[in-house]
Design a protein around this motif. Structure first.
Motif, PDB file in Angstrom:
ATOM      1  N   TYR A   8       0.825  -1.461  -0.246  1.00  0.00           N
ATOM      2  CA  TYR A   8       0.140  -0.019  -0.018  1.00  0.00           C
ATOM      3  C   TYR A   8       1.145   1.526  -0.183  1.00  0.00           C
ATOM      4  CZ  TYR A   8      -4.150   3.143   0.038  1.00  0.00           C
ATOM      5  OH  TYR A   8      -4.417   3.823  -0.032  1.00  0.00           O
ATOM      6  N   PHE A  13      -4.843   6.037   4.547  1.00  0.00           N
ATOM      7  CA  PHE A  13      -6.833   5.906   3.449  1.00  0.00           C
ATOM      8  C   PHE A  13      -6.700   4.490   3.798  1.00  0.00           C
ATOM      9  CE2 PHE A  13      -8.115   6.368  -0.782  1.00  0.00           C
ATOM     10  CZ  PHE A  13      -9.325   7.020  -0.619  1.00  0.00           C
ATOM     11  N   MET A  41       2.008  -2.566 -10.560  1.00  0.00           N
ATOM     12  CA  MET A  41       0.544  -2.478 -11.494  1.00  0.00           C
ATOM     13  C   MET A  41       1.071  -2.283 -12.483  1.00  0.00           C
ATOM     14  SD  MET A  41      -0.391   0.101  -8.574  1.00  0.00           S
ATOM     15  CE  MET A  41      -1.571   1.693  -9.427  1.00  0.00           C
ATOM     16  N   MET A  53      -4.848  -4.097  -9.216  1.00  0.00           N
ATOM     17  CA  MET A  53      -5.513  -2.205 -10.634  1.00  0.00           C
ATOM     18  C   MET A  53      -4.984  -2.238  -9.383  1.00  0.00           C
ATOM     19  SD  MET A  53      -6.172  -1.934 -12.972  1.00  0.00           S
ATOM     20  CE  MET A  53      -8.047  -2.375 -14.357  1.00  0.00           C
ATOM     21  N   GLY A  54      -5.170  -1.557  -8.184  1.00  0.00           N
ATOM     22  CA  GLY A  54      -5.055  -1.045  -7.482  1.00  0.00           C
ATOM     23  C   GLY A  54      -5.224  -1.302  -6.464  1.00  0.00           C
ATOM     24  N   PRO A  55      -3.816  -0.314  -5.234  1.00  0.00           N
ATOM     25  CA  PRO A  55      -3.202  -2.003  -3.918  1.00  0.00           C
ATOM     26  C   PRO A  55      -4.683  -1.493  -2.905  1.00  0.00           C
ATOM     27  CG  PRO A  55      -1.829   0.450  -4.123  1.00  0.00           C
ATOM     28  CD  PRO A  55      -2.909   0.168  -5.182  1.00  0.00           C
ATOM     29  N   PRO A  56      -5.067  -1.830  -1.435  1.00  0.00           N
ATOM     30  CA  PRO A  56      -3.606  -2.276  -1.488  1.00  0.00           C
ATOM     31  C   PRO A  56      -3.703  -3.779  -1.744  1.00  0.00           C
ATOM     32  CG  PRO A  56      -6.449  -2.152   0.071  1.00  0.00           C
ATOM     33  CD  PRO A  56      -6.016  -1.244  -0.516  1.00  0.00           C
ATOM     34  N   MET A  70      -9.854  -4.336  -0.561  1.00  0.00           N
ATOM     35  CA  MET A  70     -10.028  -3.634   0.578  1.00  0.00           C
ATOM     36  C   MET A  70     -10.691  -4.783   1.078  1.00  0.00           C
ATOM     37  SD  MET A  70     -11.403  -2.727   3.290  1.00  0.00           S
ATOM     38  CE  MET A  70     -12.289  -1.528   3.145  1.00  0.00           C
ATOM     39  N   PRO A  71     -12.388  -5.025   1.030  1.00  0.00           N
ATOM     40  CA  PRO A  71     -13.224  -6.040   1.267  1.00  0.00           C
ATOM     41  C   PRO A  71     -12.554  -6.655   1.719  1.00  0.00           C
ATOM     42  CG  PRO A  71     -13.917  -4.146   0.222  1.00  0.00           C
ATOM     43  CD  PRO A  71     -12.816  -4.072   0.012  1.00  0.00           C
ATOM     44  N   ASN A 102     -16.082   1.510   2.304  1.00  0.00           N
ATOM     45  CA  ASN A 102     -14.457   1.548   0.795  1.00  0.00           C
ATOM     46  C   ASN A 102     -15.288   2.451   0.270  1.00  0.00           C
ATOM     47  OD1 ASN A 102     -12.428   0.930   0.250  1.00  0.00           O
ATOM     48  ND2 ASN A 102     -13.635  -1.117  -1.365  1.00  0.00           N
TER      49      ASN A 102
HETATM   50  N1  LIG Z   1     -11.512  -1.579  -4.800  1.00  0.00           N
HETATM   51  C1  LIG Z   1     -10.232  -1.547  -4.605  1.00  0.00           C
HETATM   52  C2  LIG Z   1      -9.842  -0.027  -5.312  1.00  0.00           C
HETATM   53  C3  LIG Z   1      -8.414   0.231  -5.020  1.00  0.00           C
HETATM   54  C4  LIG Z   1      -8.030   1.698  -4.743  1.00  0.00           C
HETATM   55  O1  LIG Z   1      -9.052   2.328  -5.736  1.00  0.00           O
HETATM   56  N2  LIG Z   1      -6.415   1.746  -4.688  1.00  0.00           N
HETATM   57  C5  LIG Z   1      -6.181   3.006  -4.915  1.00  0.00           C
HETATM   58  C6  LIG Z   1      -5.665   3.389  -3.794  1.00  0.00           C
HETATM   59  S1  LIG Z   1      -6.754   3.534  -2.919  1.00  0.00           S
HETATM   60  C7  LIG Z   1      -5.019   2.508  -6.355  1.00  0.00           C
HETATM   61  O2  LIG Z   1      -3.693   3.081  -6.291  1.00  0.00           O
HETATM   62  N3  LIG Z   1      -5.626   2.589  -7.504  1.00  0.00           N
HETATM   63  C8  LIG Z   1      -4.750   2.619  -8.698  1.00  0.00           C
HETATM   64  C9  LIG Z   1      -5.375   2.781  -9.747  1.00  0.00           C
HETATM   65  O3  LIG Z   1      -6.696   1.787  -9.616  1.00  0.00           O
HETATM   66  O4  LIG Z   1      -4.530   2.439 -11.222  1.00  0.00           O
HETATM   67  C10 LIG Z   1     -10.018  -2.192  -3.222  1.00  0.00           C
HETATM   68  O5  LIG Z   1     -10.998  -2.164  -1.932  1.00  0.00           O
HETATM   69  O6  LIG Z   1      -9.129  -2.167  -2.433  1.00  0.00           O
END
Ligand SMILES: N[C@@H](CCC(=O)N[C@@H](CS)C(=O)NCC(=O)O)C(=O)O
Length: 233
Positions: A8, A13, A41, A53-56, A70-71, A102
């Motif tokens: 992360y 956040f 990524m 797609m995105g962390p965590p 996250m969930p 979330n």
């Molecule tokens: N639905 C995902 C959302 C993940 C997300 O949006 N991560 C953000 C940081 S909070 C990120 O860095 N995303 C980069 C991206 O989606 O390209 C979750 O709940 O973990």
């Protein structure tokens, strides 16, 4: 070696929910760091511990298991660390609260900065933010929470619902004093629960560490700048 590795960004956040559950359970974890996250990524799905797609993203070393979203991470930790309630109804309600949390952080960042905050957008959002807060208050009310005692969804043990609640509102209100004022007025029982949970030694230490490591940062980026602009004192 630590029990887990967490991917992360170096801000609280969305990652702070995972850190809070791990800290509360007395687990150790390494932070993979911003460069490692960016590298993963950018790479193909076949090189990812789990497609994301995105962390965590969390790796459990003992089980050699990786999970993102996250969930889903919080559910995995809740089940494996015995922090989920006993009945299917309360487990579903717990996950409903985690998903609400979330949603709230997506909304407070206008879906990860798809747009920037303006005074007008913020003014229009405040009733919706208050409505979100009232959901926590109503949930607590229905399950016997009072200002002085109890847990968000009842029972006699602190669980995932309480940790996620305290992390969501505690982090946000600590970083933004105007939101704190609205929160205490709109959801006083949830604010008191947040305070009680945040005072637990492991979680208080985590909050202090976040301050030390990330300063006043909340979500980072341009969206945090625009949020600070509309919430300036
Ligand atoms: N639905 C995902 C959302 C993940 C997300 O949006 N991560 C953000 C940081 S909070 C990120 O860095 N995303 C980069 C991206 O989606 O390209 C979750 O709940 O973990």
């Amino acid at each position: 070696m630590s029990d887990y590795t967490l991917y992360y960004w170096s801000v609280p956040f969305r990652g702070q929910f995972v850190r809070a559950v791990l800290a509360h359970a007395g687990k150790t974890w390494d932070e993979a760091g911003d460069d490692a996250i960016a590298k993963l990524m950018k790479g193909p799905a076949k090189k990812m511990p789990v497609p994301f797609m995105g962390p965590p993203l969390l790796i459990d070393h003992e089980k050699d298991f990786a999970i993102a979203e996250m969930p889903a991470i919080v559910l995995y930790l809740g089940e494996t660390l015995d922090l989920m309630p006993a009945t299917p109804e309360l487990r579903a309600l717990t996950m409903k609260i985690v998903n609400d949390a979330n949603d709230v952080i997506d909304e407070i960042t206008l879906q990860g900065g798809m747009q920037m905050w303006t005074e007008k957008r913020w003014e229009e959002f405040v009733p919706r933010l208050k409505k979100w807060m009232s959901f926590w208050e109503e949930t607590g009310h229905r399950h016997g929470l009072t200002k002085d005692a109890g847990f968000l969804i009842g029972g006699d043990a602190l669980g995932i619902a309480d940790i996620v609640t305290a992390t969501l509102w505690g982090t946000m209100t600590d970083r933004f004093k105007k939101i704190d004022t609205v929160f205490k007025r709109t959801a006083p029982m949830t604010a008191a629960l947040t305070q009680r949970v945040a005072e637990l030694p492991a979680l208080a230490a985590l909050t202090a560490k976040a301050r030390e490591d990330y300063g006043d940062a909340y979500c980072g980026g341009q969206i945090e700048k625009s949020l600070r602009m509309v919430l300036k004192d």
